[in-house]
Design a protein around this motif. Structure first.
Motif, PDB file in Angstrom:
ATOM      1  N   ASN A  17      38.795  32.045  37.506  1.00 14.16           N
ATOM      2  CA  ASN A  17      39.502  31.590  38.758  1.00 14.16           C
ATOM      3  C   ASN A  17      39.707  30.436  39.956  1.00 14.16           C
ATOM      4  O   ASN A  17      40.222  30.730  39.883  1.00 14.16           O
ATOM      5  CB  ASN A  17      39.498  32.839  39.328  1.00 14.16           C
ATOM      6  CG  ASN A  17      39.535  33.795  38.601  1.00 14.16           C
ATOM      7  OD1 ASN A  17      40.274  34.036  37.888  1.00 14.16           O
ATOM      8  ND2 ASN A  17      38.743  35.134  37.948  1.00 14.16           N
ATOM      9  N   GLY A  49      43.156  31.208  48.192  1.00 16.16           N
ATOM     10  CA  GLY A  49      42.736  32.010  46.470  1.00 16.16           C
ATOM     11  C   GLY A  49      41.928  32.932  47.132  1.00 16.16           C
ATOM     12  O   GLY A  49      40.935  32.911  47.836  1.00 16.16           O
ATOM     13  N   ARG A  94      40.983  27.711  38.453  1.00 13.93           N
ATOM     14  CA  ARG A  94      42.853  28.053  38.281  1.00 13.93           C
ATOM     15  C   ARG A  94      43.703  27.669  40.060  1.00 13.93           C
ATOM     16  O   ARG A  94      44.609  27.598  40.322  1.00 13.93           O
ATOM     17  CB  ARG A  94      43.085  29.403  37.902  1.00 13.93           C
ATOM     18  CG  ARG A  94      44.742  29.988  37.910  1.00 13.93           C
ATOM     19  CD  ARG A  94      44.823  30.906  37.455  1.00 13.93           C
ATOM     20  NE  ARG A  94      44.199  32.572  38.391  1.00 13.93           N
ATOM     21  CZ  ARG A  94      44.874  32.911  39.210  1.00 13.93           C
ATOM     22  NH1 ARG A  94      46.325  32.761  39.153  1.00 13.93           N
ATOM     23  NH2 ARG A  94      44.563  33.809  39.594  1.00 13.93           N
ATOM     24  N   THR A 122      34.093  34.237  34.916  1.00 22.04           N
ATOM     25  CA  THR A 122      35.497  34.803  34.259  1.00 22.04           C
ATOM     26  C   THR A 122      35.774  33.733  36.314  1.00 22.04           C
ATOM     27  O   THR A 122      36.634  33.151  36.341  1.00 22.04           O
ATOM     28  CB  THR A 122      35.352  36.189  34.880  1.00 22.04           C
ATOM     29  OG1 THR A 122      35.054  36.581  33.652  1.00 22.04           O
ATOM     30  CG2 THR A 122      37.271  36.293  35.671  1.00 22.04           C
ATOM     31  N   ALA A 181      39.560  35.599  44.637  1.00 22.08           N
ATOM     32  CA  ALA A 181      39.136  36.390  43.769  1.00 22.08           C
ATOM     33  C   ALA A 181      37.661  37.186  44.857  1.00 22.08           C
ATOM     34  O   ALA A 181      36.951  37.386  44.999  1.00 22.08           O
ATOM     35  CB  ALA A 181      38.297  35.245  42.673  1.00 22.08           C
ATOM     36  N   THR A 202      46.024  36.041  44.616  1.00 20.66           N
ATOM     37  CA  THR A 202      44.773  36.976  44.015  1.00 20.66           C
ATOM     38  C   THR A 202      44.418  36.547  42.346  1.00 20.66           C
ATOM     39  O   THR A 202      45.308  36.313  41.330  1.00 20.66           O
ATOM     40  CB  THR A 202      45.172  38.085  43.773  1.00 20.66           C
ATOM     41  OG1 THR A 202      46.351  38.737  43.303  1.00 20.66           O
ATOM     42  CG2 THR A 202      45.672  38.000  45.045  1.00 20.66           C
ATOM     43  N   ALA A 203      42.534  36.901  42.295  1.00 25.57           N
ATOM     44  CA  ALA A 203      42.359  37.059  40.837  1.00 25.57           C
ATOM     45  C   ALA A 203      41.539  37.969  40.639  1.00 25.57           C
ATOM     46  O   ALA A 203      40.642  38.049  42.250  1.00 25.57           O
ATOM     47  CB  ALA A 203      41.613  35.971  40.725  1.00 25.57           C
ATOM     48  N   ASP A 204      41.068  38.505  39.913  1.00 29.17           N
ATOM     49  CA  ASP A 204      39.845  39.655  39.789  1.00 29.17           C
ATOM     50  C   ASP A 204      38.724  39.046  38.924  1.00 29.17           C
ATOM     51  O   ASP A 204      38.996  38.697  37.561  1.00 29.17           O
ATOM     52  CB  ASP A 204      40.271  40.451  38.199  1.00 29.17           C
ATOM     53  CG  ASP A 204      39.110  41.466  38.351  1.00 29.17           C
ATOM     54  OD1 ASP A 204      38.098  41.437  39.036  1.00 29.17           O
ATOM     55  OD2 ASP A 204      40.039  42.795  38.093  1.00 29.17           O
ATOM     56  N   ASN A 205      37.456  38.735  39.871  1.00 32.53           N
ATOM     57  CA  ASN A 205      36.277  38.623  39.226  1.00 32.53           C
ATOM     58  C   ASN A 205      35.624  39.410  38.108  1.00 32.53           C
ATOM     59  O   ASN A 205      34.587  38.569  37.271  1.00 32.53           O
ATOM     60  CB  ASN A 205      35.577  38.123  39.893  1.00 32.53           C
ATOM     61  CG  ASN A 205      35.780  36.528  40.567  1.00 32.53           C
ATOM     62  OD1 ASN A 205      36.243  35.824  40.557  1.00 32.53           O
ATOM     63  ND2 ASN A 205      35.614  36.917  41.893  1.00 32.53           N
TER      64      ASN A 205
END
Length: 342
Positions: free
Chosen positions: A99, A55, A102, A95, A57, A86-89
């Motif tokens: 993430n 992962g 998740r 947030t 972030a 992927t994730a956007d903090n």
């Protein structure tokens, strides 16, 4: 005699308590429920034949530096056959926590965390540690995670000395105001970048009195930096000699736009941090206001992050701190770097 007996008895009790405490800590470490400060708890290596899932972030997907970090990690993960989630903090601690949660539900083997808010670092790390998921933290340390990123004080000092030399050359060492575009919520390690810039500057021109220093919370963005500098410029008399040290190139460019709009670019000198393409393009134009920027080479982050992640998952030792290389880019060498990723 009674007093001596009492002292010996107290000493024996304290010694026993210390032994029991040490035995408890060793038991926690052996069982995986505790960790030493420099060695994060690592999850078991993925089953043979199963694709590794990591992962990532990101700090934010709206600024070039983290965009380049993301691209480099994606490229390296693909090269190694890793599934990257992927994730956007979004520059927000809450947030970042969502993430991380998740990532846990999606069963990642390791997390690469690039997040801004020091207050959420402990919470995020506690959740991931309990889940047995090892972590690499980019640029902003998190307790128990391997750190990768800037050698913040050194990167800052390089820019500060360059700024000091520019002030000495252009203004004979005279300085009326020092603007410090900071990011206090990121904690003490990134703050070392700001300290390094001031220390480097003062090593050349001497101490700057605190009443001439403006500490501004830039939020690490172009827009906020521009707004803050515009407000402060309205309070200052024309003709003052102004210097700007910055958390990154976005805040430096925000400062640049503010002094240009106010007609004070000729009385300003600015250094940046990160060496991003937009800053280097402005520098390449022979902009007299920009002195230069310390480069971090985000397009190469993945080349070190992914191999380090694979070593951790194999149970191999990884140093607690991994630093990127730094180069100060000014008008003399910008031509070597402006097209480096083309």
């Amino acid at each position: 005699m009674k007093k001596q007996t009492r002292v010996v008895w107290i000493a024996a009790v304290l010694a026993l308590a210390a032994v029991l405490s040490a035995m408890y800590l060793l038991g926690r470490l052996a069982s995986g429920t505790g960790s030493s400060p420099s060695t994060p708890v690592s999850s078991p290596a993925p089953d043979e034949g199963r694709r590794i899932k990591i992962g990532f972030a990101n700090f934010t997907n709206d600024v070039q530096f983290p965009q380049q970090v993301k691209q480099s990690i994606e490229q390296e993960a693909k090269k190694h056959g890793i599934e990257l989630v992927t994730a956007d903090n979004r520059l927000d601690g809450a947030t970042a926590l969502r993430n991380a949660e998740r990532f846990m539900t999606e069963g990642v083997d390791l997390v690469i965390e690039f997040q801004i808010d020091e207050r959420y670092g402990n919470i995020i790390m506690d959740r991931l540690r309990l889940a047995g998921i090892p972590v690499i933290a980019i640029d902003i340390p998190m307790p128990g995670a391997i750190f990768f990123g800037a050698d913040n004080y050194r990167a800052g000092y390089m820019a500060g000395t360059a700024l000091g030399n520019a002030i000495k050359s252009k203004w004979q060492g005279k300085l009326d105001r020092l603007f410090m575009l900071e990011l206090p919520q990121a904690g003490p390690i990134p703050a070392a970048r700001m300290q390094g810039q001031r220390d480097g500057l003062e090593s050349i021109i001497g101490a700057v009195p605190e009443d001439r220093v403006l500490h501004l919370d830039s939020k690490s963005t172009f827009d906020e930096s521009k707004r803050l500098v515009e407000e402060e410029l309205k309070k200052l008399s024309p003709g003052l000699k102004l210097a700007f040290v910055n958390m990154n190139d976005d805040t430096a460019l925000g400062s640049l736009k503010a002094v240009q709009d106010a007609g004070r670019a000729g009385d300003s000198l600015i250094v940046g941090q990160n060496g991003t393409e937009p800053f280097l393009k402005e520098l390449y134009k022979d902009n007299a206001t920009l002195v230069g920027s310390t480069a971090y080479f985000p397009e190469k982050y993945g080349e070190k992050l992914i191999p380090a992640a694979l070593m951790m998952l194999k149970g191999q030792p990884v140093p607690p701190y991994l630093f990127t290389n730094h180069v100060f880019i000014d008008k003399n060498n910008v031509g070597q770097y402006i097209l480096r990723d083309k």
